[in-house]
Write an enzyme that holds these catalytic residues in place. Sequence first.
Site, PDB file in Angstrom:
ATOM      1  N   TYR A  27     -16.089 -71.240  51.275  1.00 49.70           N
ATOM      2  CA  TYR A  27     -15.128 -72.187  50.693  1.00 49.70           C
ATOM      3  C   TYR A  27     -13.807 -72.160  51.484  1.00 49.70           C
ATOM      4  O   TYR A  27     -13.232 -73.207  51.805  1.00 49.70           O
ATOM      5  CB  TYR A  27     -14.912 -71.796  49.230  1.00 49.70           C
ATOM      6  CG  TYR A  27     -13.986 -72.665  48.423  1.00 49.70           C
ATOM      7  CD1 TYR A  27     -14.390 -73.907  47.947  1.00 49.70           C
ATOM      8  CD2 TYR A  27     -12.701 -72.217  48.088  1.00 49.70           C
ATOM      9  CE1 TYR A  27     -13.537 -74.682  47.173  1.00 49.70           C
ATOM     10  CE2 TYR A  27     -11.850 -72.988  47.307  1.00 49.70           C
ATOM     11  CZ  TYR A  27     -12.275 -74.224  46.851  1.00 49.70           C
ATOM     12  OH  TYR A  27     -11.429 -74.992  46.084  1.00 49.70           O
ATOM     13  N   LYS A  77     -12.054 -75.220  53.416  1.00 49.40           N
ATOM     14  CA  LYS A  77     -10.728 -75.698  53.013  1.00 49.40           C
ATOM     15  C   LYS A  77      -9.703 -75.550  54.125  1.00 49.40           C
ATOM     16  O   LYS A  77      -8.799 -76.369  54.265  1.00 49.40           O
ATOM     17  CB  LYS A  77     -10.279 -74.971  51.740  1.00 49.40           C
ATOM     18  CG  LYS A  77     -11.115 -75.344  50.510  1.00 49.40           C
ATOM     19  CD  LYS A  77     -11.106 -76.835  50.258  1.00 49.40           C
ATOM     20  CE  LYS A  77     -11.707 -77.235  48.930  1.00 49.40           C
ATOM     21  NZ  LYS A  77     -11.752 -78.690  48.751  1.00 49.40           N
TER      22      LYS A  77
HETATM   23  P1  NDP Z   1     -14.759 -79.715  39.332  1.00 49.91           P
HETATM   24  O1  NDP Z   1     -15.939 -78.834  39.551  1.00 49.91           O
HETATM   25  O2  NDP Z   1     -14.090 -79.745  38.018  1.00 49.91           O
HETATM   26  O3  NDP Z   1     -15.142 -81.222  39.751  1.00 49.91           O
HETATM   27  C1  NDP Z   1     -15.741 -81.446  40.985  1.00 49.91           C
HETATM   28  C2  NDP Z   1     -15.832 -82.932  41.239  1.00 49.91           C
HETATM   29  O4  NDP Z   1     -16.393 -83.105  42.548  1.00 49.91           O
HETATM   30  C3  NDP Z   1     -16.741 -83.629  40.249  1.00 49.91           C
HETATM   31  O5  NDP Z   1     -16.196 -84.887  39.931  1.00 49.91           O
HETATM   32  C4  NDP Z   1     -18.039 -83.808  41.041  1.00 49.91           C
HETATM   33  O6  NDP Z   1     -18.739 -84.985  40.689  1.00 49.91           O
HETATM   34  C5  NDP Z   1     -17.510 -83.963  42.443  1.00 49.91           C
HETATM   35  N1  NDP Z   1     -18.506 -83.629  43.448  1.00 49.91           N
HETATM   36  C6  NDP Z   1     -19.044 -82.417  43.720  1.00 49.91           C
HETATM   37  N2  NDP Z   1     -19.937 -82.528  44.717  1.00 49.91           N
HETATM   38  C7  NDP Z   1     -19.959 -83.834  45.076  1.00 49.91           C
HETATM   39  C8  NDP Z   1     -20.667 -84.571  46.044  1.00 49.91           C
HETATM   40  N3  NDP Z   1     -21.563 -83.985  46.852  1.00 49.91           N
HETATM   41  N4  NDP Z   1     -20.440 -85.899  46.151  1.00 49.91           N
HETATM   42  C9  NDP Z   1     -19.545 -86.508  45.335  1.00 49.91           C
HETATM   43  N5  NDP Z   1     -18.834 -85.860  44.395  1.00 49.91           N
HETATM   44  C10 NDP Z   1     -19.057 -84.531  44.264  1.00 49.91           C
HETATM   45  O7  NDP Z   1     -13.755 -79.296  40.488  1.00 49.91           O
HETATM   46  P2  NDP Z   1     -12.155 -79.365  40.517  1.00 49.91           P
HETATM   47  O8  NDP Z   1     -11.686 -80.592  39.876  1.00 49.91           O
HETATM   48  O9  NDP Z   1     -11.629 -78.071  40.075  1.00 49.91           O
HETATM   49  O10 NDP Z   1     -11.919 -79.458  42.099  1.00 49.91           O
HETATM   50  C11 NDP Z   1     -11.623 -80.692  42.735  1.00 49.91           C
HETATM   51  C12 NDP Z   1     -11.156 -80.392  44.159  1.00 49.91           C
HETATM   52  O11 NDP Z   1     -10.004 -79.574  44.098  1.00 49.91           O
HETATM   53  C13 NDP Z   1     -12.187 -79.635  44.978  1.00 49.91           C
HETATM   54  O12 NDP Z   1     -12.126 -80.063  46.311  1.00 49.91           O
HETATM   55  C14 NDP Z   1     -11.713 -78.200  44.864  1.00 49.91           C
HETATM   56  O13 NDP Z   1     -12.146 -77.431  45.949  1.00 49.91           O
HETATM   57  C15 NDP Z   1     -10.210 -78.405  44.867  1.00 49.91           C
HETATM   58  N6  NDP Z   1      -9.456 -77.315  44.290  1.00 49.91           N
HETATM   59  C16 NDP Z   1      -9.666 -76.898  42.989  1.00 49.91           C
HETATM   60  C17 NDP Z   1      -8.922 -75.859  42.483  1.00 49.91           C
HETATM   61  C18 NDP Z   1      -9.097 -75.359  41.086  1.00 49.91           C
HETATM   62  O14 NDP Z   1      -8.552 -74.298  40.791  1.00 49.91           O
HETATM   63  N7  NDP Z   1      -9.774 -76.063  40.205  1.00 49.91           N
HETATM   64  C19 NDP Z   1      -7.901 -75.172  43.301  1.00 49.91           C
HETATM   65  C20 NDP Z   1      -7.765 -75.694  44.623  1.00 49.91           C
HETATM   66  C21 NDP Z   1      -8.508 -76.727  45.088  1.00 49.91           C
HETATM   67  P3  NDP Z   1     -20.030 -85.007  39.711  1.00 49.91           P
HETATM   68  O15 NDP Z   1     -19.663 -84.226  38.483  1.00 49.91           O
HETATM   69  O16 NDP Z   1     -20.231 -86.463  39.468  1.00 49.91           O
HETATM   70  O17 NDP Z   1     -21.152 -84.371  40.482  1.00 49.91           O
END
Ligand code: NDP
Length: 268
Positions: free
Chosen positions: A174, A178
């Site tokens: 990851y 990132k």
């Molecule tokens: P969640 O797990 O809550 O949500 C992930 C989202 O990404 C979902 O909407 C999912 O869609 C979508 N997704 C995953 N894989 C795919 C794919 N192959 N194609 C299209 N959509 C996809 O994650 P977060 O909201 O927590 O994270 C969002 C972003 O923020 C990520 O990039 C994460 O790395 C980053 N981030 C998060 C942090 C945290 O603490 N939460 C901290 C720092 C960065 P679906 O459900 O429809 O599959």
Amino acid sequence: MSAESTDRSIELDRPSCQPLDGRTCLVTGGSRGIGRGIARELGQYGATVVVNYRSSESAAYEVADAITDADTAGTGHVIHADVTDRAEVDAMRDGVRDTLGPIDVLVNNAGITCDRTFDDMTADDWHRAIDVSLHGTFNCTRAFYDDFTGAEYGRIINISSVIGKQGNVGQANYAAAKSGLFGFTRSLALELASASSGVTVNCVAPGFTATEMVEAIPDDVQNELRGEIPLDRFANVDEVAGLVRYLASDAAGYITGEVIDINGGFDL
Ligand code: NDP
């Protein structure tokens, strides 16, 4: 100093329209978590928002309907694509273009964790994390690139993570994905700046944010992590979304190639 370069006006203009009126934005992974918050925020500020999802179809429709039903100019639309699949992403681009024309704002938000210490990390673990965050960002940016070259206004906003800066036990895959976004953002910002002075590319690096991704971490580890954050809490989604909305606005037109941290002081 010339008169042109100094604005001494003290008259205050009341905005006559919402800051993102007329802008078309695509948020990948807009169905849940941070992406859902970003989609809602952009819609609330007047944008036409395309909510991309991979598996959470009904959640994506809820986000889009909430945007359309809200008392703002914004409207919500839904489109499916797994960002790791070039053919699906190209089909998503064609679908968006046929319905709404070119996009103005691309938020590369989709990301997953696939945590394991390196002792146990398989090639599959490695590729899964990198495929979504890094290759997914490439696929979407590649597909929509022509919408940005030479455009008067455009924003590409990549959602990275504090882990890309700091690294973390059990997250080598990851963290690699990132931190890869940092170099990608800077390089693309330079390339697009030479094509248009109105197109910016930036990266947002959130710290731990209260979403299902963080809820999946065991409670005792969550408590430990919270204790390491100077502000003593996780971010909420709206705080990250507000930063993305600012970067998407005209007001942020002179910020490009930056990695902007939002992590409660975690990296201090
Ligand atoms: P969640 O797990 O809550 O949500 C992930 C989202 O990404 C979902 O909407 C999912 O869609 C979508 N997704 C995953 N894989 C795919 C794919 N192959 N194609 C299209 N959509 C996809 O994650 P977060 O909201 O927590 O994270 C969002 C972003 O923020 C990520 O990039 C994460 O790395 C980053 N981030 C998060 C942090 C945290 O603490 N939460 C901290 C720092 C960065 P679906 O459900 O429809 O599959």
